[in-house]
Design a protein around this motif. Structure first.
Motif, PDB file in Angstrom:
ATOM      1  N   GLN A 155       0.837  -1.184   0.000  1.00 13.04           N
ATOM      2  CA  GLN A 155       0.000   0.000   0.000  1.00 13.04           C
ATOM      3  C   GLN A 155       0.879   1.244   0.000  1.00 13.04           C
ATOM      4  O   GLN A 155       1.968   1.235   0.528  1.00 13.04           O
ATOM      5  N   ALA A 156       0.388   2.299  -0.578  1.00 14.43           N
ATOM      6  CA  ALA A 156       1.122   3.561  -0.575  1.00 14.43           C
ATOM      7  C   ALA A 156       0.195   4.656  -0.110  1.00 14.43           C
ATOM      8  O   ALA A 156      -0.978   4.682  -0.461  1.00 14.43           O
ATOM      9  N   ALA A 199      -6.603  -0.492   3.570  1.00 15.35           N
ATOM     10  CA  ALA A 199      -5.297   0.136   3.731  1.00 15.35           C
ATOM     11  C   ALA A 199      -5.406   1.351   4.626  1.00 15.35           C
ATOM     12  O   ALA A 199      -4.531   1.612   5.462  1.00 15.35           O
ATOM     13  N   ASN A 236      -4.884   2.832  -1.291  1.00 18.78           N
ATOM     14  CA  ASN A 236      -5.290   1.845  -2.281  1.00 18.78           C
ATOM     15  C   ASN A 236      -6.648   1.243  -1.971  1.00 18.78           C
ATOM     16  O   ASN A 236      -7.327   0.737  -2.842  1.00 18.78           O
ATOM     17  N   PRO A 257       3.598  -1.466   8.955  1.00 19.70           N
ATOM     18  CA  PRO A 257       4.239  -0.978   7.739  1.00 19.70           C
ATOM     19  C   PRO A 257       5.414  -0.061   8.045  1.00 19.70           C
ATOM     20  O   PRO A 257       5.490   0.567   9.103  1.00 19.70           O
ATOM     21  N   ASN A 274      11.136   0.378  -4.394  1.00 24.57           N
ATOM     22  CA  ASN A 274      10.583  -0.681  -5.234  1.00 24.57           C
ATOM     23  C   ASN A 274      11.623  -1.747  -5.540  1.00 24.57           C
ATOM     24  O   ASN A 274      11.358  -2.951  -5.425  1.00 24.57           O
ATOM     25  N   ARG A 334      -3.430   7.523  -6.930  1.00 19.21           N
ATOM     26  CA  ARG A 334      -3.899   6.289  -6.293  1.00 19.21           C
ATOM     27  C   ARG A 334      -4.928   6.544  -5.195  1.00 19.21           C
ATOM     28  O   ARG A 334      -5.417   5.595  -4.584  1.00 19.21           O
ATOM     29  N   ALA A 337      12.339  -4.129  -2.801  1.00 16.38           N
ATOM     30  CA  ALA A 337      11.205  -4.988  -2.449  1.00 16.38           C
ATOM     31  C   ALA A 337      10.563  -4.595  -1.119  1.00 16.38           C
ATOM     32  O   ALA A 337      10.059  -5.448  -0.372  1.00 16.38           O
ATOM     33  N   LEU A 378       8.608  -1.422  -1.134  1.00 19.31           N
ATOM     34  CA  LEU A 378       7.641  -0.375  -1.447  1.00 19.31           C
ATOM     35  C   LEU A 378       6.229  -0.765  -1.032  1.00 19.31           C
ATOM     36  O   LEU A 378       5.477   0.054  -0.481  1.00 19.31           O
ATOM     37  N   ASP A 379       5.845  -2.001  -1.264  1.00 19.37           N
ATOM     38  CA  ASP A 379       4.484  -2.436  -0.949  1.00 19.37           C
ATOM     39  C   ASP A 379       4.203  -2.454   0.547  1.00 19.37           C
ATOM     40  O   ASP A 379       3.038  -2.487   0.965  1.00 19.37           O
ATOM     41  N   ASP A 380       5.265  -2.442   1.348  1.00 21.72           N
ATOM     42  CA  ASP A 380       5.104  -2.451   2.800  1.00 21.72           C
ATOM     43  C   ASP A 380       5.387  -1.085   3.413  1.00 21.72           C
ATOM     44  O   ASP A 380       5.587  -0.987   4.629  1.00 21.72           O
ATOM     45  N   THR A 381       5.420  -0.048   2.590  1.00 20.39           N
ATOM     46  CA  THR A 381       5.841   1.268   3.064  1.00 20.39           C
ATOM     47  C   THR A 381       4.751   2.314   2.858  1.00 20.39           C
ATOM     48  O   THR A 381       4.212   2.454   1.760  1.00 20.39           O
TER      49      THR A 381
END
Length: 423
Positions: A1-2, A30, A26, A93, A402, A126, A405, A407-410
């Protein structure tokens, strides 16, 4: 999530314009996870825009955030964290707080001024933009320390850029120390400006641990990093003298690269270097008002890879790498990335300035008579060029997250300490 939250400053004058908040989510899930993970910010930070932040929290938590004392708010945050941990995944996160310095609310690629910030717009696409928010103060250190303490400016002990957050008899609790207690590694890269009186020191360690930073690479204000003394010296009308040695980590890095003298020749103490001191604006207005830094030449400046904002982005990457080396991806991290721009001096490379060299910008409703139209346009173009340069640095950092690996957890937050009049 961002997530992206962008908050810039009201100048607190009679006709203050509302500022923006941009939040990128997102999904509603989230958003819920974010609120629980940032329970400290919800329960502890007393901000005027708390409705946007706290809309999914209890009334009791909102009340604690706004009205409780520092100790009470800290306790509320701890209780809320304990409650929230049962509802979210065990792994909280990562949080990246990106702070631009003296960034106007309307120079962000969303509004009328011709400013290109594709990275920011891509993040904002987003989720949701919030269009009203105010920072605690129109000055750097008072605004930043109020955020760190979770207090309104009127309840703070820091009133000027020459003061420290850490003072005898005052609370040393910050939202960073609360994140440490919640299991985060806390880090900072750049100009946090929480030690405005004492400085950060050539190794960046001054007050760092007391403020709640486990790891750090820190720099001073762009006016200060080559100066002896601090803002208090300047406002007292004392002579603006150059430091004979580096006073922050960026200066120490420049010295190792053999660029310390060149960079200080260019910037000088409080914009009294070769880039800004010979222009008409500097000659027209009192140099002790710091106006020299708003109109600078862009010829024969040092390479962009030696610029302070480039250095800050590189240190941010380095800190994340160090954390991952020590802890892997199991332990969450908080990183505050404090870019010193677009705060003056407006020193740019030729390539950076060419991005905006032919653009035009709205004129002030009420300007300064001694600033010509051409000088004002040069100021606006330089400021916009710095903003566009920073979007590039933001893009590099997001790409790094990214490729690492993570980015999705940040959670990514982009904000500013205050805005800018621009004439």
């Amino acid at each position: 999530q961002a997530i992206l939250v962008w908050i810039t400053e009201s100048h607190l004058h009679e006709k203050a314009m509302p500022e923006h908040v941009v939040m990128v989510l997102n999904s509603s899930a989230a958003a819920h996870r974010l609120l629980l993970s940032l329970a400290i910010a919800v329960s502890y930070l007393q901000v005027q825009s708390s409705d946007a932040i706290c809309e999914n929290t209890s009334l009791e938590t909102q009340s604690a955030a706004r009205d409780a004392s520092l100790t009470e708010a800290e306790d509320a945050g701890a209780v809320f964290l304990q409650t929230g941990q049962a509802k979210v995944q065990a792994r909280s996160p990562n949080i990246a707080l990106i702070v631009l310095d003296q960034w106007r609310w309307d120079y962000a690629g969303f509004d009328e001024p011709d400013v290109s910030m594709p990275t920011l717009k891509e993040l904002a696409s987003r989720g949701t933009r919030f269009t009203k928010s105010y920072v605690p103060s129109p000055l750097c250190t008072p605004s930043r320390t109020a955020l760190a303490a979770g207090r309104h400016h009127m309840n703070m002990w820091v009133t000027g850029n020459w003061q420290d957050y850490i003072q005898p008899g005052k609370s040393t609790t910050t939202f960073m120390t609360l994140l440490q207690r919640a299991g985060y590694t806390t880090m900072v890269a750049g100009k946090d400006h929480l030690s405005g009186g004492s400085g950060v020191g050539p190794d960046g360690s001054t007050h760092a641990s007391e403020l709640g930073f486990d790891m750090f690479h820190r720099t001073m204000d762009k006016y200060e990093f080559c100066a002896a003394g601090n803002y208090k010296s300047m406002f007292n009308g004392e002579a603006l003298t150059r430091s004979p040695f580096p006073i922050d980590e960026y200066g120490a890095w420049l010295l190792k690269q053999g660029l310390w003298q060149e960079q200080c020749d260019t910037y000088g103490p409080y914009a009294q270097g070769t880039a800004c001191s010979e222009n008409q604006l500097c000659k027209t207005l009192d140099p002790n008002e710091k106006q020299c830094g708003f109109s600078c030449s862009h010829q024969n400046r040092i390479d962009e890879n030696a610029g302070v904002d480039r250095w800050v982005e590189e240190q941010a990457e380095l800190l994340v790498r160090e954390h991952l080396l020590l802890h892997g991806t199991e332990k969450p991290w908080f990183l505050q990335v404090d870019f010193p721009s677009p705060h003056p001096p407006h020193v740019l490379t030729d390539a950076e300035f060419r991005r905006t060299a032919k653009k035009t910008y709205p004129v002030p409703i009420q300007g300064i008579d001694s600033i010509s139209d051409n000088t004002l346009l040069h100021m606006q173009r330089s400021y916009a060029a710095l903003v566009e340069m920073l979007d590039g640095e933001l893009g590099k950092f997001v790409s790094f997250l990214n490729s690492s690996a993570v980015l999705d957890d940040t959670v990514i937050i982009v904000t500013a300490d205050h805005g800018e009049h621009l004439g």
